[in-house]
Design an enzyme around this catalytic site. Structure first.
Site, PDB file in Angstrom:
ATOM      1  N   ASP A   1      -2.822   4.663  -2.315  1.00  0.00           N
ATOM      2  CA  ASP A   1      -3.803   5.290  -1.437  1.00  0.00           C
ATOM      3  C   ASP A   1      -4.132   6.704  -1.909  1.00  0.00           C
ATOM      4  OD1 ASP A   1      -5.189   5.035   1.224  1.00  0.00           O
ATOM      5  OD2 ASP A   1      -3.969   6.796   1.682  1.00  0.00           O
TER       6      ASP A   1
ATOM      7  N   HIS B   1     -10.664  -2.819   3.447  1.00  0.00           N
ATOM      8  CA  HIS B   1     -10.580  -2.478   4.870  1.00  0.00           C
ATOM      9  C   HIS B   1     -11.369  -1.220   5.229  1.00  0.00           C
ATOM     10  CE1 HIS B   1      -7.851   0.043   2.750  1.00  0.00           C
ATOM     11  NE2 HIS B   1      -7.714   0.808   3.825  1.00  0.00           N
ATOM     12  N   ASP B   2     -11.930  -0.518   4.232  1.00  0.00           N
ATOM     13  CA  ASP B   2     -12.737   0.681   4.489  1.00  0.00           C
ATOM     14  C   ASP B   2     -14.230   0.417   4.350  1.00  0.00           C
ATOM     15  OD1 ASP B   2     -10.445   2.227   4.829  1.00  0.00           O
ATOM     16  OD2 ASP B   2     -10.418   2.902   2.733  1.00  0.00           O
TER      17      ASP B   2
ATOM     18  N   GLU C   1      -6.566   4.320  -5.676  1.00  0.00           N
ATOM     19  CA  GLU C   1      -7.848   4.547  -5.006  1.00  0.00           C
ATOM     20  C   GLU C   1      -8.409   5.884  -5.473  1.00  0.00           C
ATOM     21  OE1 GLU C   1      -9.637   4.746  -0.466  1.00  0.00           O
ATOM     22  OE2 GLU C   1      -7.785   5.760  -0.989  1.00  0.00           O
TER      23      GLU C   1
ATOM     24  N   ASP D   1       0.868  -1.172   0.000  1.00  0.00           N
ATOM     25  CA  ASP D   1       0.000   0.000   0.000  1.00  0.00           C
ATOM     26  C   ASP D   1       0.907   1.226   0.000  1.00  0.00           C
ATOM     27  OD1 ASP D   1      -2.366   1.622   0.613  1.00  0.00           O
ATOM     28  OD2 ASP D   1      -3.208  -0.249   1.383  1.00  0.00           O
TER      29      ASP D   1
HETATM   30  O1  TEU Z   1      -9.043   5.999   2.160  1.00  0.00           O
HETATM   31  C1  TEU Z   1      -9.377   7.224   1.574  1.00  0.00           C
HETATM   32  C2  TEU Z   1     -10.811   7.508   1.320  1.00  0.00           C
HETATM   33  O2  TEU Z   1     -11.088   8.384   0.539  1.00  0.00           O
HETATM   34  C3  TEU Z   1     -11.948   6.819   1.995  1.00  0.00           C
HETATM   35  O3  TEU Z   1     -12.292   5.597   1.535  1.00  0.00           O
HETATM   36  C4  TEU Z   1     -11.917   6.930   3.485  1.00  0.00           C
HETATM   37  O4  TEU Z   1     -11.554   5.749   4.101  1.00  0.00           O
HETATM   38  C5  TEU Z   1     -13.293   7.269   3.934  1.00  0.00           C
HETATM   39  O5  TEU Z   1     -13.569   8.516   3.447  1.00  0.00           O
HETATM   40  C6  TEU Z   1     -13.408   7.279   5.426  1.00  0.00           C
HETATM   41  O6  TEU Z   1     -14.774   7.302   5.725  1.00  0.00           O
HETATM   42  C7  TEU Z   1      -7.698   5.692   2.298  1.00  0.00           C
HETATM   43  C8  TEU Z   1      -7.506   4.413   3.087  1.00  0.00           C
HETATM   44  O7  TEU Z   1      -8.062   3.351   2.384  1.00  0.00           O
HETATM   45  C9  TEU Z   1      -8.089   4.588   4.448  1.00  0.00           C
HETATM   46  O8  TEU Z   1      -8.020   3.422   5.212  1.00  0.00           O
HETATM   47  C10 TEU Z   1      -7.345   5.709   5.125  1.00  0.00           C
HETATM   48  O9  TEU Z   1      -7.963   6.013   6.343  1.00  0.00           O
HETATM   49  C11 TEU Z   1      -7.293   6.963   4.276  1.00  0.00           C
HETATM   50  O10 TEU Z   1      -6.969   6.704   2.919  1.00  0.00           O
HETATM   51  C12 TEU Z   1      -6.214   7.896   4.762  1.00  0.00           C
HETATM   52  O11 TEU Z   1      -4.969   7.400   4.412  1.00  0.00           O
END
Ligand code: TEU
Ligand code: CA
Length: 572
Positions: free
Chosen positions: A207, A339-340, A263, A101
Site C-alpha cells: 500500500d 477496491h479504490d 501501489e 496487503d
Molecule cells: O490508496 C492510496 C491512494 O493513493 C489512492 O488510491 C486513494 O485511495 C485515493 O487517493 C482516495 O481517493 C491506498 C488504499 O488502496 C486505499 O484503499 C486506502 O484508503 C489508502 O491507501 C490509505 O491506506
C-alpha cells in the site's frame, strides 16, 4: 541474448478479494475468512493463480482496514489468525498462492505504537511517528505546512496533550509512521511482514509504497486558490530515501522468494517507475501505475463530470504502462479495477443493460492480450457495474465519498446544483461501487449472507450472479475463463510480447498489435455503441490474418457495438 528464467508471478493471474464484501459465512452481514475459504474452488475455476486479500488485520475500520491496530491479529468479524492459517493452507492445497496487503506507511491511531508515541514528548516511541511544532502566522496557530490530505483537509492533526501536530496523509486516524527512524523500520519488517511470511504467505501488495520518504516537507505550490490546503502528491511521493528503504525491505522479502506489487500513485515519470521495477535495482517486482485509473478524474478526483475523457487518452495510458517492459529488465501490471476504483464497465464502456455483457467481454479480451501480471478484482469476472444514481447518499459508506460530499455541501452553502454534480461524480467514480457484496445467487441478500449485508447489493443480482453465470456459456464469467485459458496458451505473445499502438488518434476504435519473435496478433476493440466498419488500421493492412477470437459467438462482417477481436497475423 541471455534469457532470464521467468518468475512464478509473471504469468500468474491475481484475483483480489475484499473480505467485507466477498462472502459471509456466519450471518452477521459482513464477509469473512471462512467465507473466502468456502469459495476457493470457485476462484480456482476462473483460472486464477494467486489471491490477494485486502487488509484483514485488526482495525477500528475508519478506512476499511487500511488503518491497522495490530498487524499480528485479525479483525474479529473476519476471523482469527488460525482462520488465516487455514486459508493459506487451503489456497496452497489448490496450487494457488496468496498475498496480503502490506499497509505500513501509516497505522491506526489506536495502534499501541502510536498510543505510546502520543503519550508524551519523551516517550521512547515519540519519533516513530512524524511530530512537528506549530507555526504561528500573525499569532494564529497553523500546521507546519499547507499540504492537502488524500481525504480532504490538512495532513496535520493538532494534539492538545503534547502541543504538537502529527502527520497523516490519509484520515486523522491514520498517523504516518516515521521511516527515518531505523527502529521503526525494523519493527515494521518484523511485525507486519515476517509475522505473515513465517506463516506461509507468498508476498504482498504494498500500500502507498512510494510515500515512505517524505523529503523536506516544504509548502506545496498553490493550485487551488480557494483552499488553505494544496495538492502535495508530487512532494510526499517518491522522496529522497525511497531507494534505500525499499532495498532494505527487499532484503527481508528475498529470503522468502516473496512477490511484491507496489501501489504507485502520483508518478507519471516512467523513468522513475522503471527504477522501482527494474530487476537489477532490487526494489519491487512490479507496481500499479495510476495512468489508466486516473483517466477522467478531476484535479481533486471527484471534481469532474462523467465521461470527461477521449479514447486516445486511454490508449496512451495503456501504451505507457505496456512500454515499461520494452528493452529493459522491468515488469508491469494489467488492471482496470480494484477496491479504490468504480467498475470498469461503467467507467470505460457502457453499463446500459443492453451493453453490459458486451462491455465486460470487450475489457476481458483487451486485458487478456496485454503484457504483465494480470489483476482481476472480485466481481469484475461477473461484469458487475456501478450502483445507480437513484440510490441515496446513505448507501455511500466510504470516507472518501462522504468527506467529499460534505466538503461540497459546506463550500456551497448546501446549493442543490452543486450537490447534484457531486453525487453524479460519485455515482461514476466512488470507491463504494467496488465494495458492494458479491452476488452469489438470486436468493435473498444476493446469496452473500443470511442477514442484511453491511452494504446494499446491486439491484440486478437476480440476473447478474455467480450461480447463473456458471451455468451460462454466454456469460461474462464464462468469457473470462475462456480468455484466461487463451492468455495462458499464448503466454509468450500476450503476457510477454511487445505492444504497439495503431491509429492512435482514432476516437472510436482501439487497435494494437502484440509481437513475440515470429508471432504477431492484431487486437481490434470497438469502444462505441455503434457498429463499425471492419477496416484494418494503417500498419496492419495487406497482411494475411486469421481470426483467433471475438467477443461474439458469430462475428459478422462489421465490428458490432463493443465488440473486440484478436487476429493472428502471418509474418513473412
Ligand atoms: O490508496 C492510496 C491512494 O493513493 C489512492 O488510491 C486513494 O485511495 C485515493 O487517493 C482516495 O481517493 C491506498 C488504499 O488502496 C486505499 O484503499 C486506502 O484508503 C489508502 O491507501 C490509505 O491506506
Ligand atoms: Ca461474517
Amino acid at each position: 541474448m541471455t534469457i532470464t528464467p521467468r518468475k512464478w508471478w509473471q504469468d500468474g493471474v491475481v484475483y483480489q478479494i475484499y473480505p467485507a464484501s466477498f462472502k459471509d459465512s456466519n450471518g452477521d452481514g459482513i464477509g469473512d475468512i471462512p467465507g473466502i475459504i468456502s469459495e476457493l474452488d470457485y476462484i480456482r475455476s476462473i483460472g486464477v493463480d494467486i489471491i490477494w486479500i485486502c487488509p484483514m488485520y485488526d482495525s477500528p475500520q475508519v478506512d476499511m482496514g487500511y488503518d491497522v491496530r495490530d498487524y499480528e491479529n485479525v479483525y474479529p468479524p473476519y476471523g482469527t489468525v488460525q482462520d488465516m492459517e487455514i486459508l493459506i493452507a487451503e489456497t496452497h492445497a489448490r496450487g494457488m498462492r496468496i498475498i496480503l496487503d502490506l499497509v505500513v506507511n501509516h497505522t491506526s491511531d489506536q495502534h499501541k505504537w502510536f498510543q505510546e508515541s502520543r503519550s508524551s514528548k519523551d516517550s521512547p516511541k515519540r519519533d516513530w511517528y512524524i511530530w512537528r511544532p506549530a507555526r504561528y502566522i500573525d499569532g494564529v496557530r497553523k500546521p507546519p505546512n499547507n499540504w492537502l490530505g488524500n481525504f480532504g483537509g490538512s495532513v496535520w492533526q493538532w494534539d492538545d496533550q503534547t502541543q504538537e501536530y502529527y502527520l497523516h496523509l490519509f484520515c486523522p486516524e491514520q498517523p504516518d509512521l516515521n521511516w527515518e527512524n531505523e527502529d521503526t523500520r525494523k519493527a515494521i519488517y518484523e511485525s507486519a511482514m515476517e509475522f505473515w511470511l513465517e506463516r506461509g504467505v507468498d508476498g504482498f501488495r504494498v500500500d502507498t509504497v512510494n510515500m515512505y520518504s517524505k523529503g523536506e516537507m516544504l509548502d506545496a505550490p498553490i493550485t487551488d486558490p480557494r483552499s488553505e490546503w494544496q495538492f502535495a502528491g508530487y512532494q510526499y511521493c517518491n522522496g529522497p530515501r525511497m531507494h534505500e528503504f525499499l532495498s532494505e525491505m527487499n532484503a527481508v522479502l528475498e529470503k522468502y522468494d516473496a512477490m511484491t506489487v507496489g501501489e504507485c500513485p502520483n508518478t507519471p515519470d516512467m523513468g522513475r517507475v522503471l527504477k522501482y521495477v527494474s530487476a537489477k535495482e532490487k526494489q519491487l517486482n512490479m507496481v500499479f501505475q495510476f495512468d489508466v485509473v486516473d483517466i477522467g478524474q478531476g484535479p481533486y478526483k471527484f471534481q469532474t463530470t462523467p465521461f470527461n475523457w477521449k479514447l486516445p487518452q486511454f490508449k496512451h495510458a495503456i501504451e505507457t504502462t505496456q512500454n515499461l517492459i520494452r528493452g529493459n529488465d522491468g515488469w508491469t501490471t494489467v488492471f482496470l479495477e480494484n477496491h479504490d476504483q468504480s467498475r470498469s464497465i461503467s467507467r470505460f464502456t457502457s453499463d446500459a443493460p443492453e451493453h453490459r455483457v458486451a462491455g465486460g467481454k470487450l475489457l476481458s479480451l483487451m486485458m487478456a492480450a496485454l503484457s504483465g501480471t494480470m489483476f482481476i478484482y472480485q466481481g469484475q469476472e461477473l461484469g458487475m457495474v456501478n450502483f445507480p444514481l437513484e440510490w441515496s447518499m446513505d448507501e455511500y459508506k466510504d470516507v472518501d465519498s462522504t468527506n467529499y460530499y460534505a466538503m461540497v455541501n459546506e463550500r456551497n452553502g448546501g446549493d442543490a446544483e452543486a450537490l447534484a454534480a457531486a453525487k453524479a461524480a460519485l455515482q461514476h467514480l466512488a470507491r463504494d461501487h467496488a465494495r458492494v457484496p458479491i452476488p452469489w445467487s438470486a436468493s435473498s441478500n444476493a446469496g452473500f449472507s443470511t442477514a442484511k449485508p453491511w452494504m446494499r447489493p446491486n439491484d440486478d443480482y437476480n440476473i447478474c450472479n455467480a450461480k447463473q453465470q456458471q451455468s451460462d456459456k454466454n456469460s461474462v464469467l464464462s468469457y473470462w475463463k475462456r480468455m484466461l485459458q487463451l492468455r495462458r496458451h499464448y503466454s509468450d505473445l500476450f503476457v510477454h510480447g511487445d505492444f504497439d499502438l495503431l491509429d492512435k488518434q482514432n476516437l472510436e476504435i482501439f487497435a494494437f498489435t502484440k509481437t513475440w519473435q515470429n508471432r504477431k496478433a492484431l487486437v481490434l476493440l470497438n469502444f462505441t455503441a455503434r457498429q463499425q466498419e471492419l477496416q484494418l488500421p494503417p500498419g496492419a493492412q495487406n497482411q494475411k490474418m486469421e481470426l483467433l477470437v471475438s467477443t461474439l459467438d458469430m462475428p459478422g462482417g462489421c465490428l458490432a457495438a463493443y465488440e473486440g477481436r484478436i487476429y493472428m497475423l502471418a509474418l513473412d
